[in-house]
Write a protein that holds these residues in place. Structure first.
Motif, short mmCIF file in Angstrom:
data_model
loop_
_atom_site.label_atom_id
_atom_site.label_comp_id
_atom_site.label_asym_id
_atom_site.label_seq_id
_atom_site.Cartn_x
_atom_site.Cartn_y
_atom_site.Cartn_z
N ASP A 174 0.72 -1.29 0.02
CA ASP A 174 0.03 0.04 -0.04
C ASP A 174 0.89 1.13 0.01
O ASP A 174 2.07 1.24 0.41
CB ASP A 174 -0.81 0.09 1.30
CG ASP A 174 -2.05 -1.01 1.04
OD1 ASP A 174 -2.35 -1.45 0.05
OD2 ASP A 174 -2.62 -1.18 2.19
N ASN A 192 -2.95 4.23 -3.58
CA ASN A 192 -3.18 3.31 -4.64
C ASN A 192 -4.50 2.29 -4.25
O ASN A 192 -4.05 1.08 -4.54
CB ASN A 192 -1.90 2.61 -4.56
CG ASN A 192 -1.50 1.75 -3.50
OD1 ASN A 192 -1.88 2.08 -2.59
ND2 ASN A 192 -0.92 0.74 -3.72
N TYR A 193 -5.45 2.68 -3.85
CA TYR A 193 -6.53 1.76 -3.54
C TYR A 193 -7.40 1.65 -4.86
O TYR A 193 -8.00 2.66 -5.12
CB TYR A 193 -7.53 2.47 -2.46
CG TYR A 193 -8.60 1.53 -1.73
CD1 TYR A 193 -8.89 0.37 -2.42
CD2 TYR A 193 -9.16 1.85 -0.70
CE1 TYR A 193 -9.84 -0.45 -1.91
CE2 TYR A 193 -10.18 1.05 -0.07
CZ TYR A 193 -10.53 -0.16 -0.85
OH TYR A 193 -11.43 -1.12 -0.15
N LYS A 194 -7.30 0.59 -5.43
CA LYS A 194 -8.06 0.45 -6.65
C LYS A 194 -8.81 -1.23 -6.85
O LYS A 194 -8.34 -1.89 -6.29
CB LYS A 194 -7.03 0.65 -8.00
CG LYS A 194 -6.13 -0.30 -7.96
CD LYS A 194 -4.99 0.33 -9.22
CE LYS A 194 -3.86 -0.87 -9.38
NZ LYS A 194 -2.89 -0.92 -8.07
N THR A 247 -10.75 -3.53 -10.06
CA THR A 247 -10.85 -4.00 -11.36
C THR A 247 -12.05 -4.76 -11.66
O THR A 247 -12.41 -5.64 -10.98
CB THR A 247 -9.69 -4.78 -11.91
OG1 THR A 247 -8.49 -4.04 -11.71
CG2 THR A 247 -9.96 -5.00 -13.39
N THR A 265 -10.41 -0.38 -14.64
CA THR A 265 -9.77 -0.20 -12.97
C THR A 265 -10.05 0.90 -12.54
O THR A 265 -9.78 1.78 -13.35
CB THR A 265 -8.29 -0.45 -13.35
OG1 THR A 265 -7.94 -1.81 -13.85
CG2 THR A 265 -7.66 -0.35 -11.92
N SER A 284 -10.06 3.86 -9.44
CA SER A 284 -9.55 4.35 -8.12
C SER A 284 -10.74 4.48 -7.32
O SER A 284 -11.73 5.18 -7.35
CB SER A 284 -8.80 5.36 -8.25
OG SER A 284 -9.51 6.54 -8.90
N ARG A 293 -9.14 -12.09 -5.03
CA ARG A 293 -8.58 -11.29 -4.15
C ARG A 293 -7.25 -12.05 -3.72
O ARG A 293 -7.17 -13.22 -3.66
CB ARG A 293 -9.75 -11.43 -2.54
CG ARG A 293 -8.86 -10.73 -1.73
CD ARG A 293 -9.93 -10.59 -0.42
NE ARG A 293 -11.09 -9.80 -1.06
CZ ARG A 293 -12.08 -9.49 -0.32
NH1 ARG A 293 -12.39 -10.19 0.84
NH2 ARG A 293 -13.19 -8.67 -0.75
N GLN A 348 -8.23 -3.76 -1.34
CA GLN A 348 -7.25 -3.24 -2.36
C GLN A 348 -7.18 -4.11 -3.51
O GLN A 348 -6.62 -5.30 -3.03
CB GLN A 348 -6.05 -2.77 -1.82
CG GLN A 348 -6.33 -1.59 -0.77
CD GLN A 348 -6.33 -2.38 1.01
OE1 GLN A 348 -7.06 -3.26 1.01
NE2 GLN A 348 -5.32 -1.73 1.60
N ASN A 349 -6.99 -3.93 -4.84
CA ASN A 349 -6.63 -4.69 -5.84
C ASN A 349 -7.60 -5.71 -6.01
O ASN A 349 -7.08 -6.72 -6.78
CB ASN A 349 -5.39 -5.11 -5.65
CG ASN A 349 -4.42 -4.01 -5.62
OD1 ASN A 349 -4.35 -3.05 -6.17
ND2 ASN A 349 -3.46 -4.12 -4.29
N ASP A 350 -8.73 -6.02 -5.59
CA ASP A 350 -9.79 -6.86 -5.89
C ASP A 350 -10.22 -6.78 -7.25
O ASP A 350 -10.22 -5.72 -7.99
CB ASP A 350 -10.96 -7.02 -5.01
CG ASP A 350 -10.93 -7.52 -3.54
OD1 ASP A 350 -9.70 -8.01 -3.46
OD2 ASP A 350 -11.84 -7.27 -2.98
#
Length: 298
Positions: A76, A181-183, A185, A195, A197, A228, A256-258
């Protein structure tokens, strides 16, 4: 099965009639033939279809929040900005962090995050905000205070920790923290796969699908996949939007990034060959015209 049986019954009666009398009904059936390829179960389209009608005045309450909070993870990037009664005294605590690129800052499909919340902009050409990268051991390197373990904590807990440690250096310190950088897709049968944010710290699967413009009519609502990554391994969960039980799932709120993937339905797969559907429609129309002509002129 009931519809198939009815069609079989009509066809049987049709071909037991005299030849001339059965031409017009046969033409009608030919015209209706393309409709058989477009039928779809309404219950497969409606969200939360297991909930009863509330027109009788009753309503249903389901606790889905469960005090969900995002936890800081390795990789993160945190934006941490310190304020106090003295701007000069606060300045050394805002000199750290690493230069982040636009994508590191979570620009995604919705654009980068700038402005409020204490984002420290740099003078470097094309530079993004400065952030603190959480290393694989779960630490950040903060100015003056040194190494601080943050993994597994919420931003609220980390803010309180920094407030307490800054008391010896600053008068009435105030700390603002957010993710850079919390994003997430969203892929598959949605209107705008991309994707995205996230500017807040809590986003649900319904929020994500809403940002992506909702599922298309061909999206499989009863089998939405969430991918995940946790501690270097991937988890896969399938959720049904047709059931209100989705609110109880640990995957309802995203991390994050799921990755969310919406599979196409069988009708979409079958309809992928547009030429086949077009040929069936044309052939059905021509056959209907032929049978009608036979009925009228013979």
């Amino acid at each position: 099965m009931y519809i198939v049986a009815e069609i079989q019954y009509v066809l049987l009666n049709l071909f037991m009639k005299p030849r001339k009398n059965r031409c017009l009904p046969a033409a009608v059936l030919c015209l209706l033939l393309p409709c058989l390829f477009s039928c779809y179960n309404v219950k497969k389209i409606v969200y939360f279809s297991n909930l009863k009608d509330t027109a009788n005045g009753k309503f249903y309450v389901q606790d889905s929040l469960r005090h969900y909070q995002v936890r800081i993870e390795p990789g993160d990037i945190l934006d941490i900005y310190v304020n106090s009664m003295s701007a000069a005294a606060s300045a050394p605590f805002n000199q750290g962090g690493v230069q982040t690129t636009t994508m590191d800052a979570g620009a995604g499909a919705q654009g980068g995050q700038t402005g409020g919340g204490g984002v420290q902009q740099t003078a470097a050409s094309g530079g993004g905000p400065r952030g603190y990268l959480v290393d694989q051991d779960g630490f950040i390197d903060f100015p003056v205070l040194g190494k601080i373990k943050v993994v597994g904590e919420t931003t609220a807990v980390l803010r309180d920790t920094l407030d307490a440690r800054l008391q010896q250096y600053l008068t009435q310190p105030s700390v603002n923290i957010r993710f850079l950088n919390y994003k997430i897709t969203v892929l598959g049968e949605v209107t705008r796969p991309a994707t995205y944010s996230i500017t807040g710290e809590r986003v649900s699967i319904m929020d994500a699908l809403g940002m992506a413009g909702d599922l298309t009519i061909y999206g499989k609502r009863a089998n939405v996949l969430v991918v995940r990554e946790i501690d270097g391994r991937r988890e896969f969960a399938r959720l049904s939007l047709s059931s209100s039980d989705i609110f109880l799932s640990p995957y309802y709120f995203l991390k994050q990034n799921d990755i969310i993937y919406v599979e196409p339905t069988k009708p979409k797969i079958a309809a992928s060959d547009d030429r086949l559907i077009r040929d069936i429609s044309i052939a059905s129309g021509l056959l209907a015209i032929t049978l009608t002509a036979i009925y009228l002129f013979k």
